[in-house]
Write an enzyme that holds these catalytic residues in place. Structure first.
Site, mmCIF file in Angstrom:
data_model
loop_
_atom_site.group_PDB
_atom_site.id
_atom_site.type_symbol
_atom_site.label_atom_id
_atom_site.label_comp_id
_atom_site.label_asym_id
_atom_site.label_seq_id
_atom_site.Cartn_x
_atom_site.Cartn_y
_atom_site.Cartn_z
ATOM 1 N N CYS A 145 38.370 38.903 2.759
ATOM 2 C CA CYS A 145 39.039 38.265 3.904
ATOM 3 C C CYS A 145 38.536 38.847 5.208
ATOM 4 O O CYS A 145 38.875 39.974 5.574
ATOM 5 C CB CYS A 145 40.552 38.449 3.807
ATOM 6 S SG CYS A 145 41.438 37.808 5.240
ATOM 7 N N CYS A 148 41.200 39.426 7.953
ATOM 8 C CA CYS A 148 42.078 40.581 7.671
ATOM 9 C C CYS A 148 41.357 41.892 7.955
ATOM 10 O O CYS A 148 41.889 42.794 8.575
ATOM 11 C CB CYS A 148 42.496 40.622 6.203
ATOM 12 S SG CYS A 148 43.303 39.155 5.587
ATOM 13 N N ASP A 149 40.151 42.025 7.443
ATOM 14 C CA ASP A 149 39.505 43.338 7.382
ATOM 15 C C ASP A 149 38.292 43.499 8.305
ATOM 16 O O ASP A 149 37.747 44.591 8.428
ATOM 17 C CB ASP A 149 39.052 43.620 5.931
ATOM 18 C CG ASP A 149 40.211 43.541 4.949
ATOM 19 O OD1 ASP A 149 41.337 43.827 5.372
ATOM 20 O OD2 ASP A 149 39.986 43.192 3.782
#
Ligand SMILES: Cc1cc2nc3c(=O)[nH]c(=O)nc-3n(C[C@H](O)[C@H](O)[C@H](O)COP(=O)(O)OP(=O)(O)OC[C@H]3O[C@@H](n4cnc5c(N)ncnc54)[C@H](O)[C@@H]3O)c2cc1C
Lengths: 316, 226
Positions: A145, A148-149
């Site tokens: 992701c 997200c990261d």
């Protein structure tokens, strides 16, 4: 900065005409059409409304919306369903039991909810690449992701594995954060749509490794290097990377239903043209269904078709 | 500073927080940084929406921060007190914005009911058996959709056994050094630490948001194996 208040709501009953499992675009669309048909649907979502749409920063192929952040579209769609009277329950479905015409949904808390019709809209999860040590380095530099990261890799060197729309879109996003993005693809050209290809090829800090496969991930505690095999000449090189983002497709989320309905060879649920599965009164919509094109626009179409059909067939 | 919560969000927050039964206090420890000002403003805006939320801010140099064992280097840090005025181990390091905003609201609802825990009785009983001091740190980012579940689980654990457990949300972007120290590169990342001779020792960690039963098992295992 944004402020999200979804994820906080409780259901009012144990018994529903129609229970929708999964709050991605397919499930939300089914909820809207069920409400329009006069039903009071319950939508059960295990994490967050919007499903996979939350994982991307930009969606640019939903008609009428030139470009939108996936988290925003998620919230807007869910608000739409709420405005029409859909109840949301935030919980994971563990199992479905069939008794005559009644279907019982078992939640992670062991609570039971009964329904006449179930619409499965549980979508799909990112597929693992299958490289050696991949599992060991998940969250230690291996990610699925970007939104997200991604920011953990500011000014670092990262690899992206894949060649489809998602891999290309997310590479473009990551190129704004990382110092260098290397896109590793097992073929000699991208599978992504032309519009994304045109865009990615103008970006200067994205490099390409064609005909290449990541076979092994190495490092001390975190990812430090990848073993990359050239599939043409079988040669293997090791290159230093701080992280690797993997976008090699998805696998359907069907653990709670796979014993009940007919699946295709890859585990996707087989339906007729009304989205009804092999069990009458159980529908499947969106990415979890056997079909060609897995996108938001096809997910919402599936949801609408299923709910409208269920309303006529089971509640007329 | 401009208002953080727009009109529509404020209305929705008001509607949700109508369900609060008792009053909840949020104590903010501020440092000399922009994030601290934003956190204070966010809580203050909520307290303007409902009279059930009260906000008190201190400079981190205040001795009050020692009472709650807040590290002087980590600001903004926020503590929630339940409807009886008790510290239930619920902490936020950084601004609970984005998806974490719903965590904040859920905590407010639970704490207004004296720290109401939604785990099954079986799991609550297991948490109550914890007899060492435990610190749960959950690293999150505001854009991570799966993170609230991990933070809520941690906070609920603290509410279920406030004598022993403190549970902290950590905004990974704001606390880059801490993220590095714990080797965080994916969120949610839950770190479990047990107190030994006045220091915290890491005894377990896991990535991702787990269903309730698995969460409790992972947690208990991390605490026991030390
Ligand atoms: C990074 C990325 C970028 C993308 N970009 C685009 C794009 O630009 N345009 C486009 O059209 N499409 C895009 N897609 C694809 C698109 O997001 C999907 O096709 C679409 O979200 C599928 O919708 P769905 O409702 O079928 O499933 P999902 O979106 O997968 O939603 C399923 C939901 O069900 C929930 N669920 C699963 N199991 C359970 C259970 N047991 N109990 C309760 N809930 C459960 C999940 O938590 C999830 O929220 C992208 C996907 C990704 C990953």
């Amino acid at each position: 900065m944004f402020f999200d208040i979804s994820g906080i709501s409780k259901r009012s009953s144990q018994q529903y005409d129609i229970v929708i499992i999964g709050g991605g675009p397919a499930g939300i669309s089914a909820a809207i059409y069920a409400s329009q048909g006069g039903l009071k649907p319950l939508l059960i979502e295990k994490t967050i409304e919007g499903g996979q749409m939350n994982l991307t920063q930009s969606i640019e192929n939903y008609p009428g919306i030139l470009s939108i952040d996936g988290t925003v579209l998620s919230k807007d769609m869910a608000a739409h369903a709420r405005a029409f009277g859909t109840e949301f329950e935030f919980s994971q479905v563990k199992e479905i039991l069939l008794e005559g015409d009644t279907k019982t949904v078992i939640l992670e808390s062991a609570e039971k909810i009964t329904a006449k019709v179930i619409i499965v809209a549980s979508g799909a999860n990112p597929r693992f690449l299958g490289a050696k040590n991949e599992q060991k380095y998940i969250s230690k530099g291996v990610s699925y992701c970007a939104s997200c990261d991604g920011h953990f890799f500011k000014n670092k060197k990262i690899a992206v594995v894949g060649g489809g729309n998602t891999a290309v879109q997310e590479s473009i996003f990551l190129s704004k954060i990382a110092q260098e993005v290397v896109l590793i693809h097992r073929r000699d050209k991208l599978r992504a749509d032309k519009i994304y290809q045109d865009r990615i090829f103008t970006i200067s800090n994205i490099r390409y490794l064609w005909d290449s496969q990541v076979v092994e991930i190495n490092g001390d505690t975190n990812v430090e290097s990848l073993m990359i095999k050239n599939v043409k000449d079988q040669s293997v090189i090791s290159e230093r990377f701080d992280g690797v983002f993997i976008f090699v497709g998805a696998a359907p989320s069907t653990s709670f239903i796979k014993e009940i309905v007919k699946l295709d060879q890859e585990g996707y649920i087989i339906t007729d043209e009304n989205m009804e599965s092999s069990v009458s009164g159980i529908y499947a919509v969106g990415d979890v269904r056997h079909k060609e094109l897995r996108q938001i626009v096809t997910a919402v179409a599936d949801g609408a078709i299923a709910a409208a059909h269920a309303v006529r067939k089971y509640f007329a | 500073m401009d208002r953080l919560l727009d009109k529509k969000t404020s209305e929705q927050v008001g509607e949700l927080l109508n369900k609060m039964t008792g009053k909840v206090e949020i104590i903010v420890f501020k440092g000399n940084n922009e994030f601290s000002a934003v956190a204070e403003q966010l809580f203050t805006e909520i307290s303007q929406i409902t009279d059930k939320v009260k906000v008190i801010s201190y400079d981190i140099t205040s001795p009050v921060s020692d009472e709650f064992e807040i590290d002087k280097l980590l600001t903004p840090a926020s503590v929630m007190l339940d409807s009886q005025g008790n510290d239930r181990g619920v902490r936020f390091y950084g601004i609970p914005s984005g998806h974490e905003f719903s965590t904040l609201l859920q905590d407010l609802l639970a704490m207004s009911k004296n720290g109401e825990v939604e785990f099954s009785q079986k799991n609550i009983d297991r948490i109550k058996t914890i007899d060492k001091k435990v610190r749960i740190r959950v690293f999150v980012t505001p854009t991570c959709p799966y993170c609230p579940k991990a933070v809520i689980s941690a906070h609920q654990t603290a509410m279920a056994n406030s004598e022993m457990v403190v549970a902290e949300m950590f905004e990974a972007n704001e606390f880059g050094n801490e993220s590095q120290k714990y080797n965080v590169s994916s969120v949610p990342h839950t770190i479990i630490e047990v107190k030994e001779n006045d220091g915290w020792v890491k005894t377990g960690e896991f990535i991702g948001a787990y269903p309730e039963d698995n969460y409790i098992s992972e947690l208990m295992q991390a605490i026991d194996t030390k």
